[in-house]
Scaffold this motif. Structure first.
Motif, PDB file in Angstrom:
ATOM      1  N   GLU A   1      -4.559  13.148  -0.624  1.00 46.32           N
ATOM      2  CA  GLU A   1      -4.109  11.854  -0.138  1.00 46.32           C
ATOM      3  C   GLU A   1      -4.364  10.781  -1.183  1.00 46.32           C
ATOM      4  O   GLU A   1      -5.119  10.991  -2.128  1.00 46.32           O
ATOM      5  CB  GLU A   1      -4.769  11.488   1.189  1.00 46.32           C
TER       6      GLU A   1
ATOM      7  N   LYS B   1       1.080   4.135  -2.942  1.00 46.84           N
ATOM      8  CA  LYS B   1       0.906   5.554  -2.611  1.00 46.84           C
ATOM      9  C   LYS B   1       2.100   6.362  -3.089  1.00 46.84           C
ATOM     10  O   LYS B   1       1.942   7.400  -3.735  1.00 46.84           O
ATOM     11  CB  LYS B   1       0.724   5.721  -1.105  1.00 46.84           C
TER      12      LYS B   1
ATOM     13  N   LYS C   1      -5.527   6.869  -1.027  1.00 44.67           N
ATOM     14  CA  LYS C   1      -6.009   5.852  -0.083  1.00 44.67           C
ATOM     15  C   LYS C   1      -7.078   4.993  -0.736  1.00 44.67           C
ATOM     16  O   LYS C   1      -7.841   5.469  -1.588  1.00 44.67           O
ATOM     17  CB  LYS C   1      -6.574   6.498   1.174  1.00 44.67           C
ATOM     18  N   ASP C   2      -7.133   3.755  -0.337  1.00 45.04           N
ATOM     19  CA  ASP C   2      -8.200   2.845  -0.748  1.00 45.04           C
ATOM     20  C   ASP C   2      -8.486   2.889  -2.246  1.00 45.04           C
ATOM     21  O   ASP C   2      -9.633   2.962  -2.661  1.00 45.04           O
ATOM     22  CB  ASP C   2      -9.491   3.139   0.034  1.00 45.04           C
ATOM     23  N   GLY C   3      -7.449   2.895  -3.064  1.00 42.35           N
ATOM     24  CA  GLY C   3      -7.634   2.885  -4.509  1.00 42.35           C
ATOM     25  C   GLY C   3      -8.132   4.194  -5.085  1.00 42.35           C
ATOM     26  O   GLY C   3      -8.674   4.227  -6.187  1.00 42.35           O
ATOM     27  N   ALA C   4      -7.929   5.281  -4.356  1.00 39.85           N
ATOM     28  CA  ALA C   4      -8.414   6.584  -4.825  1.00 39.85           C
ATOM     29  C   ALA C   4      -7.370   7.671  -4.573  1.00 39.85           C
ATOM     30  O   ALA C   4      -6.615   7.618  -3.607  1.00 39.85           O
ATOM     31  CB  ALA C   4      -9.714   6.970  -4.123  1.00 39.85           C
TER      32      ALA C   4
ATOM     33  N   ALA D   1       0.830  -1.204   0.000  1.00 40.00           N
ATOM     34  CA  ALA D   1       0.000   0.000   0.000  1.00 40.00           C
ATOM     35  C   ALA D   1       0.865   1.254   0.000  1.00 40.00           C
ATOM     36  O   ALA D   1       0.587   2.209  -0.702  1.00 40.00           O
ATOM     37  CB  ALA D   1      -0.942  -0.008   1.198  1.00 40.00           C
TER      38      ALA D   1
ATOM     39  N   GLU E   1     -11.345  11.267  -6.417  1.00 43.44           N
ATOM     40  CA  GLU E   1     -12.424  11.784  -5.576  1.00 43.44           C
ATOM     41  C   GLU E   1     -12.103  13.223  -5.208  1.00 43.44           C
ATOM     42  O   GLU E   1     -10.945  13.569  -4.985  1.00 43.44           O
ATOM     43  CB  GLU E   1     -12.575  10.933  -4.317  1.00 43.44           C
TER      44      GLU E   1
ATOM     45  N   GLU F   1      -7.376   1.801 -12.570  1.00 41.59           N
ATOM     46  CA  GLU F   1      -8.328   1.395 -11.539  1.00 41.59           C
ATOM     47  C   GLU F   1      -8.432   2.436 -10.410  1.00 41.59           C
ATOM     48  O   GLU F   1      -9.374   2.417  -9.627  1.00 41.59           O
ATOM     49  CB  GLU F   1      -7.945   0.025 -10.957  1.00 41.59           C
ATOM     50  N   MET F   2      -7.469   3.355 -10.340  1.00 38.25           N
ATOM     51  CA  MET F   2      -7.509   4.400  -9.299  1.00 38.25           C
ATOM     52  C   MET F   2      -8.652   5.367  -9.598  1.00 38.25           C
ATOM     53  O   MET F   2      -8.790   5.857 -10.713  1.00 38.25           O
ATOM     54  CB  MET F   2      -6.197   5.188  -9.265  1.00 38.25           C
ATOM     55  N   ARG F   3      -9.448   5.626  -8.577  1.00 40.12           N
ATOM     56  CA  ARG F   3     -10.522   6.614  -8.686  1.00 40.12           C
ATOM     57  C   ARG F   3      -9.973   7.993  -8.317  1.00 40.12           C
ATOM     58  O   ARG F   3      -8.980   8.102  -7.599  1.00 40.12           O
ATOM     59  CB  ARG F   3     -11.671   6.270  -7.732  1.00 40.12           C
TER      60      ARG F   3
END
Length: 161
Positions: free
Chosen positions: A39, A11, A41-44, A7, A79, A75-77
């Motif tokens: 940041e 990042k 995090k969690d694929g975003a 992870a 936000e 695959e990264m979003r």
């Protein structure tokens, strides 16, 4: 299995990639330098525009998407988080120096906690604080127009908020 080390490396990889994505209005700094990338995090990738009405927000999102896709990270979003709002305190030290070298007076660290007009803008060309504001509105909505009274050069100042 995703481990903490994996992870962290994702990042770090994403931040490295995005450190080469220039701000569309101020190309001397990246979206990471400006603190727009909040940041990873969690694929975003979480971003916060410099202000909610920033006309460059869609261009920034598109540039980030393109950089991620080119790096096989589609695959990264992306936000957007508006709270807490972006602050000039999020500009990195390297970003402040890049702004100064480009001819834009960066706000000093912690300036967002004080009124903008309480401190004189430092001329990015000669370093003088003997400056004046010519217009609250500069070349973009996030900057104001100033002039150095010593070297007589006009310059933009990043608005503190």
């Amino acid at each position: 299995m995703v481990t903490a080390a994996t992870a962290i490396s994702v990042k770090d990889r994403v931040l490295e990639i995005l450190s080469h994505v220039p701000d569309p209005e101020i190309p001397c700094v990246s979206v990471v330098d400006l603190g727009i990338v909040r940041e990873v995090k969690d694929g975003a990738v979480v971003i916060t525009p410099t202000y909610t009405g920033c006309p460059a927000t869609l261009a920034i999102e598109a540039d980030i998407r393109t950089a991620l896709d080119r790096a096989q990270l589609s695959e990264m979003r992306i936000e957007t988080a508006l709270s807490p709002p972006w602050t000039t305190d999020w500009i990195s030290d390297a970003g402040r120096e890049k702004l100064r070298a480009y001819g834009i007076a960066p706000p000093p660290k912690g300036a967002a906690k004080r009124a903008l007009r309480e401190t004189a803008a430092e001329c990015p060309r000669c370093g003088s604080q003997h400056t004046e504001e010519l217009s609250r509105f500069g070349s973009t909505p996030c900057k104001s127009l100033h002039r150095c009274l010593d070297c007589r050069e006009p310059f933009d100042r990043f608005k503190c908020h």
